[in-house]
Design an enzyme around this catalytic site. Structure first.
Site, PDB file in Angstrom:
ATOM      1  N   ASP A 167       0.865  -1.180   0.000  1.00 55.68           N
ATOM      2  CA  ASP A 167       0.000   0.000   0.000  1.00 55.68           C
ATOM      3  C   ASP A 167       0.895   1.222   0.000  1.00 55.68           C
ATOM      4  O   ASP A 167       2.104   1.123   0.258  1.00 55.68           O
ATOM      5  CB  ASP A 167      -0.885  -0.001   1.259  1.00 55.68           C
ATOM      6  CG  ASP A 167      -1.760   1.246   1.354  1.00 55.68           C
ATOM      7  OD1 ASP A 167      -2.265   1.699   0.314  1.00 55.68           O
ATOM      8  OD2 ASP A 167      -1.937   1.781   2.467  1.00 55.68           O
ATOM      9  N   SER A 168       0.288   2.365  -0.245  1.00 62.13           N
ATOM     10  CA  SER A 168       1.036   3.616  -0.151  1.00 62.13           C
ATOM     11  C   SER A 168       1.487   3.886   1.281  1.00 62.13           C
ATOM     12  O   SER A 168       2.358   4.711   1.498  1.00 62.13           O
ATOM     13  CB  SER A 168       0.140   4.760  -0.612  1.00 62.13           C
ATOM     14  OG  SER A 168      -1.037   4.772   0.171  1.00 62.13           O
TER      15      SER A 168
ATOM     16  N   CYS B 187      -4.336  -1.101  -2.084  1.00 63.34           N
ATOM     17  CA  CYS B 187      -4.508   0.351  -2.199  1.00 63.34           C
ATOM     18  C   CYS B 187      -5.435   0.569  -3.380  1.00 63.34           C
ATOM     19  O   CYS B 187      -5.148   0.099  -4.486  1.00 63.34           O
ATOM     20  CB  CYS B 187      -3.141   0.990  -2.447  1.00 63.34           C
ATOM     21  SG  CYS B 187      -3.198   2.747  -2.823  1.00 63.34           S
TER      22      CYS B 187
ATOM     23  N   GLU C 204      -4.682   9.281   9.229  1.00 63.52           N
ATOM     24  CA  GLU C 204      -3.262   9.158   9.568  1.00 63.52           C
ATOM     25  C   GLU C 204      -2.890   9.987  10.790  1.00 63.52           C
ATOM     26  O   GLU C 204      -1.947   9.657  11.498  1.00 63.52           O
ATOM     27  CB  GLU C 204      -2.405   9.518   8.362  1.00 63.52           C
ATOM     28  CG  GLU C 204      -2.707   8.532   7.257  1.00 63.52           C
ATOM     29  CD  GLU C 204      -1.611   8.346   6.252  1.00 63.52           C
ATOM     30  OE1 GLU C 204      -0.810   9.258   6.077  1.00 63.52           O
ATOM     31  OE2 GLU C 204      -1.592   7.262   5.636  1.00 63.52           O
TER      32      GLU C 204
ATOM     33  N   CYS D 100     -11.325   2.935  -0.414  1.00 60.37           N
ATOM     34  CA  CYS D 100      -9.995   3.361   0.021  1.00 60.37           C
ATOM     35  C   CYS D 100      -9.678   2.538   1.251  1.00 60.37           C
ATOM     36  O   CYS D 100     -10.538   2.380   2.137  1.00 60.37           O
ATOM     37  CB  CYS D 100      -9.985   4.843   0.364  1.00 60.37           C
ATOM     38  SG  CYS D 100      -8.445   5.388   1.143  1.00 60.37           S
TER      39      CYS D 100
ATOM     40  N   HIS E  42      -8.029   3.109   3.790  1.00 59.17           N
ATOM     41  CA  HIS E  42      -8.039   3.808   5.084  1.00 59.17           C
ATOM     42  C   HIS E  42      -9.453   3.881   5.684  1.00 59.17           C
ATOM     43  O   HIS E  42      -9.601   4.057   6.883  1.00 59.17           O
ATOM     44  CB  HIS E  42      -7.554   5.251   4.930  1.00 59.17           C
ATOM     45  CG  HIS E  42      -6.080   5.411   4.844  1.00 59.17           C
ATOM     46  ND1 HIS E  42      -5.336   4.924   3.800  1.00 59.17           N
ATOM     47  CD2 HIS E  42      -5.198   6.018   5.681  1.00 59.17           C
ATOM     48  CE1 HIS E  42      -4.068   5.242   3.988  1.00 59.17           C
ATOM     49  NE2 HIS E  42      -3.951   5.904   5.121  1.00 59.17           N
TER      50      HIS E  42
END
Ligand code: DGL
Length: 260
Positions: A6-7, A69, A148, A180, A182
């Protein structure tokens, strides 16, 4: 060994689901924290990073690669499949198929980063299979930095979500794809805002289920580790406090992050 990238840390929601559904497999994960976020970058840059991430995981012994991702899955999947013989799994198709199977009224919402929404990949994947379905998408670029920062339950996050989800609330959707990796961390807030009657589709869980089906059908793809001999290694290209904190939140335990 299953390779996952993932990023950054969002893809750990996929890794966590893989750990739970496929406990007999070793995992090597790469979170490209040094170059995150991908969602605001161009397709060419995201593809370049994805190629390098895949090379890293293959060097570590990965036998399949999961692009954990949505942004990278949207724009880099074809390039990775052209470049590598190794099976490449993306997160879009499992989530889109689950949304199709779930909706009753054929009206599906999708939220994601700018790169994912701009690519139109969810609309295309859903409409290729069900042309009469309607897909309503919204880019939500502020959500990744909020996660984040660990601002999961803050008033500000609720306000921003209200702004992003407002247009979708008028569309009579009965299913919303969290496009996404996240966003599963914001599931509670998103459900509260969009309403209880809307089904949320978590691309992390759906991807892990897809990989389980794949490995049941083709067990020769990945070597299994018997008798508790599995290893789970989580690499990051930069080690930050917030990564450490969010990783622990996702796994509900402290996680040792290894610097690449
Ligand atoms: N994990 C990415 C995704 O699923 C979001 C983070 C980023 O923009 O890099 O799209």
């Amino acid at each position: 060994m299953i390779g996952i990238f993932d990023s950054g840390i969002g893809g750990m929601t996929v890794a966590r689901a893989v750990e739970q559904l496929l406990p007999e497999y070793s995992i090597v994960y790469l979170g490209d924290i040094a170059r995150t976020p991908y969602g605001s970058k161009s397709p060419a840059t995201i593809t370049d990073y994805s190629l390098r991430n895949t090379e890293f995981l293959l060097e570590k012994g990965a036998e399949i690669i999961i692009i954990a991702c949505n942004s990278a899955s949207s724009v880099a999947t074809e390039a990775l499949r052209r470049e590598f013989q190794t099976p490449i799994i993306e997160v879009i198709t499992p989530a889109a198929e689950k949304a199709i199977a779930t909706t009753k009224n054929g009206r599906i919402g999708v939220i994601g980063t700018r790169a994912t929404i701009r690519s139109g990949v969810y609309d295309q994947t859903i409409c290729d299979r069900q042309p009469e379905f309607k897909v309503f998408s919204a880019a939500c670029p502020l959500l990744v930095p909020l996660v984040e920062e660990g601002w999961i339950n803050k008033q500000e996050t609720k306000m921003i979500l209200r702004r992003y989800l407002h247009p979708l609330k008028d569309r009579q959707i009965d299913t919303l794809v969290l496009g996404c990796t996240h966003y599963p961390l914001l599931k509670g807030l998103i459900q509260a805002r969009i309403g209880k009657r809307v089904n949320l589709i978590d691309s992390s869980v759906e991807t892990a289920k897809y990989v389980r089906e794949l490995l049941t059908a083709q067990p020769e793809l990945v070597h299994r580790d018997e008798n508790g001999a599995t290893t789970h290694r989580y690499y990051v290209s930069d080690l930050t406090d917030s990564a450490q904190m969010v990783a622990a939140k996702i796994f509900e335990r402290p996680l040792e992050l290894l610097l690449t």
